[in-house]
Design a protein around this motif. Structure first.
Motif, PDB file in Angstrom:
ATOM      1  N   SER A   1      47.377  70.120  -2.663  1.00 39.36           N
ATOM      2  CA  SER A   1      47.601  69.369  -3.554  1.00 39.36           C
ATOM      3  C   SER A   1      46.509  69.589  -4.063  1.00 39.36           C
ATOM      4  O   SER A   1      45.501  70.492  -3.877  1.00 39.36           O
ATOM      5  CB  SER A   1      47.306  67.640  -2.820  1.00 39.36           C
ATOM      6  N   ALA A   2      46.468  68.922  -5.621  1.00 41.06           N
ATOM      7  CA  ALA A   2      45.322  69.663  -6.294  1.00 41.06           C
ATOM      8  C   ALA A   2      44.089  68.928  -6.141  1.00 41.06           C
ATOM      9  O   ALA A   2      44.481  67.858  -5.505  1.00 41.06           O
ATOM     10  CB  ALA A   2      45.999  70.373  -7.825  1.00 41.06           C
ATOM     11  N   GLU A   3      43.359  68.635  -7.630  1.00 41.85           N
ATOM     12  CA  GLU A   3      42.472  68.286  -7.104  1.00 41.85           C
ATOM     13  C   GLU A   3      42.602  66.864  -8.221  1.00 41.85           C
ATOM     14  O   GLU A   3      43.360  67.407  -9.110  1.00 41.85           O
ATOM     15  CB  GLU A   3      40.715  68.974  -8.147  1.00 41.85           C
ATOM     16  N   GLY A   4      42.278  65.601  -7.833  1.00 42.02           N
ATOM     17  CA  GLY A   4      42.443  64.522  -8.428  1.00 42.02           C
ATOM     18  C   GLY A   4      44.119  63.755  -8.300  1.00 42.02           C
ATOM     19  O   GLY A   4      45.079  64.456  -8.183  1.00 42.02           O
TER      20      GLY A   4
ATOM     21  N   PRO B   1      46.186  69.804   2.434  1.00 41.35           N
ATOM     22  CA  PRO B   1      44.668  69.998   1.199  1.00 41.35           C
ATOM     23  C   PRO B   1      44.126  71.293   1.029  1.00 41.35           C
ATOM     24  O   PRO B   1      44.562  71.976   2.306  1.00 41.35           O
ATOM     25  CB  PRO B   1      43.538  68.862   2.286  1.00 41.35           C
ATOM     26  N   ARG B   2      43.300  71.223   0.702  1.00 34.85           N
ATOM     27  CA  ARG B   2      42.457  72.926   0.219  1.00 34.85           C
ATOM     28  C   ARG B   2      41.597  73.039   1.236  1.00 34.85           C
ATOM     29  O   ARG B   2      40.248  72.864   0.702  1.00 34.85           O
ATOM     30  CB  ARG B   2      42.466  73.105  -1.050  1.00 34.85           C
ATOM     31  N   TYR B   3      42.263  72.949   2.425  1.00 34.45           N
ATOM     32  CA  TYR B   3      41.221  73.208   3.803  1.00 34.45           C
ATOM     33  C   TYR B   3      40.914  74.536   3.941  1.00 34.45           C
ATOM     34  O   TYR B   3      42.203  75.593   4.398  1.00 34.45           O
ATOM     35  CB  TYR B   3      40.196  72.058   4.716  1.00 34.45           C
TER      36      TYR B   3
ATOM     37  N   GLU C   1      51.767  65.365  -9.577  1.00 34.53           N
ATOM     38  CA  GLU C   1      52.657  66.142  -9.975  1.00 34.53           C
ATOM     39  C   GLU C   1      53.232  67.149  -8.879  1.00 34.53           C
ATOM     40  O   GLU C   1      54.167  66.836  -8.357  1.00 34.53           O
ATOM     41  CB  GLU C   1      51.717  66.738 -10.779  1.00 34.53           C
ATOM     42  N   THR C   2      51.993  67.257  -7.696  1.00 34.96           N
ATOM     43  CA  THR C   2      52.540  67.568  -6.508  1.00 34.96           C
ATOM     44  C   THR C   2      54.182  67.401  -6.062  1.00 34.96           C
ATOM     45  O   THR C   2      54.968  68.398  -5.924  1.00 34.96           O
ATOM     46  CB  THR C   2      51.549  67.914  -5.714  1.00 34.96           C
ATOM     47  N   VAL C   3      53.878  65.811  -6.274  1.00 32.12           N
ATOM     48  CA  VAL C   3      54.785  65.769  -5.380  1.00 32.12           C
ATOM     49  C   VAL C   3      55.974  65.850  -6.386  1.00 32.12           C
ATOM     50  O   VAL C   3      57.176  65.964  -5.953  1.00 32.12           O
ATOM     51  CB  VAL C   3      54.777  63.541  -5.662  1.00 32.12           C
ATOM     52  N   GLU C   4      56.224  65.451  -7.730  1.00 32.55           N
ATOM     53  CA  GLU C   4      56.976  65.796  -8.473  1.00 32.55           C
ATOM     54  C   GLU C   4      58.288  66.797  -8.562  1.00 32.55           C
ATOM     55  O   GLU C   4      58.841  66.604  -8.877  1.00 32.55           O
ATOM     56  CB  GLU C   4      56.668  65.167 -10.207  1.00 32.55           C
ATOM     57  N   SER C   5      57.072  68.105  -8.165  1.00 31.29           N
ATOM     58  CA  SER C   5      57.482  69.159  -8.929  1.00 31.29           C
ATOM     59  C   SER C   5      58.385  69.484  -6.626  1.00 31.29           C
ATOM     60  O   SER C   5      59.260  70.304  -7.181  1.00 31.29           O
ATOM     61  CB  SER C   5      56.593  70.773  -8.669  1.00 31.29           C
ATOM     62  N   LEU C   6      57.867  69.211  -6.462  1.00 31.18           N
ATOM     63  CA  LEU C   6      58.685  69.117  -4.791  1.00 31.18           C
ATOM     64  C   LEU C   6      60.275  68.010  -4.933  1.00 31.18           C
ATOM     65  O   LEU C   6      61.155  68.775  -4.460  1.00 31.18           O
ATOM     66  CB  LEU C   6      58.186  68.189  -4.010  1.00 31.18           C
TER      67      LEU C   6
END
Lengths: 352, 352
Positions: free
Chosen positions: B102-105, B72-74, B111-116
């Motif tokens: 992970s981006a928002e939403g 997450p973006r913390y 998409e993040t998972v897909e790219s990985l």
DNA sequence: TTGAAAGCGCTACCAG
DNA sequence: CTGGTAGCGCTTTCAA
């Protein structure tokens, strides 16, 4: 559960009734492909749940679209900020981030680079862990563009983005001086420590150049409790017979109306206790911190501080790297570029 | 500058006078290779400066020796601790870490998972960013083993390592009770906040189960200044006519002899000001914190606190993942395993 | 605009 | 224990 192998471009091409070459062209941006075939290919991709294989692509094209980031083993907030900004910038460019921490010792560091090169990263961003580690080894071993980022930059064979601590310190001292400060002290910086000594020298130099006095570097642990302890000592040594009836702080018999702390924690402890001891901050004494530790907090600050631009540094590092990747595609042609950023002054209620 | 292409296994084999198959065997651990040839190959590797090509290897073997980590973006310290421990554990296993935020939403998350997955990572470690994001989507999209790690765990389709906050809170309350505390308050936890409300409930439950009183949840900003402000309010409401001549703290007319703070910062501010106000900590009132923020500091602590085991969580997550990779090599056979770790109680001088 | 075909560098299978 | 060889899935000339 569907245990068949993942669909490949061959499957896609077959299903779309085109050649695999055409299918590939569609994937890479649909250049010189008729609209009808392009549509067919995209449909086949969707139908099959095709997933592009970055590994095969990398092998063939000799580009992994991947960047290695090497970090020192600190568990501090600023590293988080750096990682996140680098990651975001790479994301925007469609690149992946491979992370690695440098182990202890030079040899291992070289090993770290080697393993990244084995992975065929397109470039390397290195955050120098300490002044002892030879960056030259890394630069020598690397067959890809390298960018250094961080507080200490070594050698000049590589691009780098650094931090202009001295200029920032001067900014801070100047701000306090503008607020009327005539005599300074530091709290929480140890002359025995190499880096701290440099910071003290920077404060002193700023004072000198402004004709204000530097009174003393007061020792204290660089944590909240250190600030508390220092405040208690300062309160104890107040002089009731002083010019302002004891409201002001005195060190070694000399008045101090501005205090520069090692970091926000120290400053917080100091300010809290001073105020409870009836010393008005910023009226009797201004306080500021050299190092912001509260990442991402609002602008309604108590402590005036310097925010180090780690997010911007990450972005800059990626920018330099992309540039190097774009121009030569693999070498260090041309002179190394050096980007220097300065911390930003965040004014709070502890100074005027 | 040597602009020839990098040496390949073919070059190595040629130079060593062996077949490329033999050279490959030497690389992969020298099994069933005569000592003499093995030596020859290693010499050739050294002479040529050969570097193993992980990309080609991955394409052929269908294993990238790579794990994706989604965060997450913390920009907080604990993420640093998690990243570092995951990285170290993967390192030990010879795996590389590909990092992604992970981006928002939800959509972007997929998409993040897909790219990985496009990168053909062998496994995935996911740190859930919030309770809103559907982890199911990730689990569904993933064709590789997935491990969740963090405070909040969702679904039960995947292995996970979580945090037992309630048990830890009970430990803390118990420790204060053992030190003689009979009536508790919290400082810096807001009933309006979902997570905070749960923490308050946990403290209250612990009190109930021990027959000690829970007096109030005192609001305060979850930072140092919040603790300072809370302390000032507490000092102002002291009752000189009270049972102990005003030395004790009173809230709503009820004595409070133990305070549980949201985090170390709040506790620091509170303790500092209370002590300056002649309230003895821990003698008049014990203070403790639910959340340690000083990673990697020594054990001579002022504030009693709970240290969250992020390093251990990272290690455990990797262990689970390696396990899954080893056993099935790609699926979620068998039931999902759930590892739960508890924060550790670090006793400081603010409690008995 | 399209398709055929030649590999990228390596691993793994099979035969010797 | 060793060598030959067939691809892994894709990109990229080169002709058509």
């Amino acid at each position: 559960m569907n245990q068949t192998t993942e669909p490949t471009l061959v499957d896609v091409a077959q299903r779309a009734g085109v050649s695999i070459a055409t299918a590939s062209r569609v994937l890479s941006g649909a250049q010189h492909v008729s609209e009808s075939r392009s549509r067919a290919v995209r449909k086949a991709i969707a139908d099959l749940g095709y997933r592009h294989n970055a590994v095969a692509s990398a092998l063939r094209s000799q580009r992994t679209e991947t960047v290695g980031l090497i970090l020192p083993r600190y568990t501090t907030g600023f590293l988080s900020a750096l990682i996140e900004s680098v990651s975001a910038a790479l994301d925007d460019a469609g690149l992946s981030l491979v992370l690695r921490y440098s182990a202890e010792g030079d040899d291992h560091d070289v090993e770290t680079v080697e393993s990244l090169l084995n992975r065929r990263v397109d470039g390397l961003i290195v955050c120098p862990p300490s002044e002892d580690v030879s960056r030259d080894a890394i630069a020598a071993a690397a067959r890809v563009p390298v960018v250094q980022v961080g507080r200490h930059i070594f050698g000049d064979g590589t691009d780098s983005v650094g931090l202009d601590d001295n200029r920032a310190t001067d900014l801070l001292v100047g701000s306090l001086a503008d607020g009327g400060a005539r005599s300074f002290a530091t709290v929480g910086l140890s002359p025995a420590d190499h880096a701290d000594a440099r910071r003290i020298a920077a404060v002193r130099a700023s004072c000198d150049s402004r004709g204000t006095a530097f009174v003393a570097a007061l020792p204290a642990d660089a944590v909240l409790a250190g600030g508390v302890a220092a405040a208690n000592r300062l309160l104890a040594s107040r002089d009731p017979a002083g010019p302002d009836g004891g409201a002001g702080l005195v060190v070694d018999g000399r008045r101090v109306d501005a205090i520069v702390c090692a970091n926000d924690d120290v400053a917080h402890g100091l300010v809290t206790v001073l105020r409870l001891g009836d010393v008005a901050v910023p009226d009797d004494v201004q306080v500021a911190s050299l190092l912001d530790v509260s990442f991402g907090e609002g602008d309604d600050r108590d402590i005036t501080t310097l925010r180090h631009p780690w997010p911007a540094m990450g972005r800059e590092a990626v920018r330099l790297l992309l540039d190097a990747l774009g121009s030569t595609g693999g070498g260090d042609a041309g002179g190394a570029r050096r980007v220097t950023l300065a911390p930003r002054l965040l004014k709070g209620r502890s100074s005027r």
